[in-house]
Design a protein around this motif. Structure first.
Motif, short mmCIF file in Angstrom:
data_model
loop_
_atom_site.label_atom_id
_atom_site.label_comp_id
_atom_site.label_asym_id
_atom_site.label_seq_id
_atom_site.Cartn_x
_atom_site.Cartn_y
_atom_site.Cartn_z
N SER A 12 -21.13 -23.25 -17.86
CA SER A 12 -21.61 -24.44 -18.55
C SER A 12 -23.11 -24.58 -18.32
O SER A 12 -23.65 -24.16 -17.31
CB SER A 12 -20.92 -25.69 -18.00
N GLU A 15 -27.84 -28.50 -21.09
CA GLU A 15 -28.46 -28.86 -22.36
C GLU A 15 -28.37 -27.67 -23.31
O GLU A 15 -28.51 -26.54 -22.89
CB GLU A 15 -29.93 -29.22 -22.11
N THR A 16 -28.14 -27.93 -24.58
CA THR A 16 -28.13 -26.86 -25.56
C THR A 16 -29.25 -27.07 -26.55
O THR A 16 -29.77 -28.17 -26.70
CB THR A 16 -26.79 -26.81 -26.33
N MET A 39 -22.47 -22.10 -28.24
CA MET A 39 -22.50 -23.51 -27.84
C MET A 39 -21.62 -23.63 -26.61
O MET A 39 -20.45 -23.27 -26.64
CB MET A 39 -21.95 -24.41 -28.95
N THR A 41 -19.71 -26.05 -24.41
CA THR A 41 -19.17 -27.39 -24.52
C THR A 41 -17.70 -27.36 -24.12
O THR A 41 -17.08 -26.30 -24.13
CB THR A 41 -19.33 -27.93 -25.97
N LYS A 42 -17.16 -28.47 -23.79
CA LYS A 42 -15.73 -28.52 -23.47
C LYS A 42 -14.92 -28.51 -24.77
O LYS A 42 -15.20 -29.26 -25.69
CB LYS A 42 -15.41 -29.78 -22.67
N GLN A 73 -14.65 -23.50 -22.66
CA GLN A 73 -16.04 -23.80 -22.33
C GLN A 73 -16.99 -23.58 -23.51
O GLN A 73 -18.20 -23.66 -23.35
CB GLN A 73 -16.49 -22.96 -21.14
N GLY A 74 -16.46 -23.28 -24.69
CA GLY A 74 -17.33 -23.16 -25.86
C GLY A 74 -17.09 -21.92 -26.69
O GLY A 74 -16.02 -21.32 -26.67
N HIS A 98 -16.67 -30.13 -31.92
CA HIS A 98 -17.16 -29.65 -30.62
C HIS A 98 -18.45 -28.85 -30.73
O HIS A 98 -19.12 -28.65 -29.71
CB HIS A 98 -16.11 -28.78 -29.93
N MET A 102 -25.04 -26.48 -32.56
CA MET A 102 -25.10 -25.16 -31.92
C MET A 102 -26.24 -24.33 -32.50
O MET A 102 -26.72 -24.57 -33.59
CB MET A 102 -23.77 -24.43 -32.05
#
Length: 117
Positions: A12, A15-16, A39, A41-42, A73-74, A98, A102
């Motif tokens: 994780s 920040e993206t 990306m 993310t959860k 996790q993405g 989600h 991205m």
């Protein structure tokens, strides 16, 4: 973990970034496109998400090759597609809850860059 085509455990990040190719980049000559996106993310029900990705690719008869990792996790993809098939898929992913924001990179190429999906 699974892939759209087993996935690796993705770390994780806090920040993206959002970065997309310009329309000029996407319209340059080339019979195919090299696409990368990710990306972190959860994704709570990633197995269901995975099936929806597979169904989208199959239903739209997208000619894609490469690796697409999707897990809790993405998503992380390095792929190529005929015409705009890769971009079509990447933009569909980007619209999903989600994966808003991205990073997507698109490069015109003259042939598939990967042997299979």
């Amino acid at each position: 973990a699974d892939t759209v085509s087993g996935a690796r455990n993705l770390d994780s990040v806090s920040e993206t970034q959002k970065a997309t190719a310009t329309p000029e980049d996407a319209s340059k000559k080339g019979s195919h496109q090299l696409i990368t996106f990710f990306m972190f993310t959860k994704v709570p029900c990633y197995e269901k998400e995975l099936e929806e990705h597979r169904a989208f690719i199959e239903t739209n008869e997208l000619e894609l090759r490469g690796r697409i990792y999707l897990n809790g996790q993405g998503v992380n993809a390095q792929m190529s597609g005929k015409g705009t098939d890769g971009e079509t898929y990447a933009r569909w992913v980007e619209k999903r809850t989600h994966f808003n924001g991205m990073r997507i990179s698109i490069y015109p190429i003259d042939a598939q860059a990967h042997p299979k999906l």
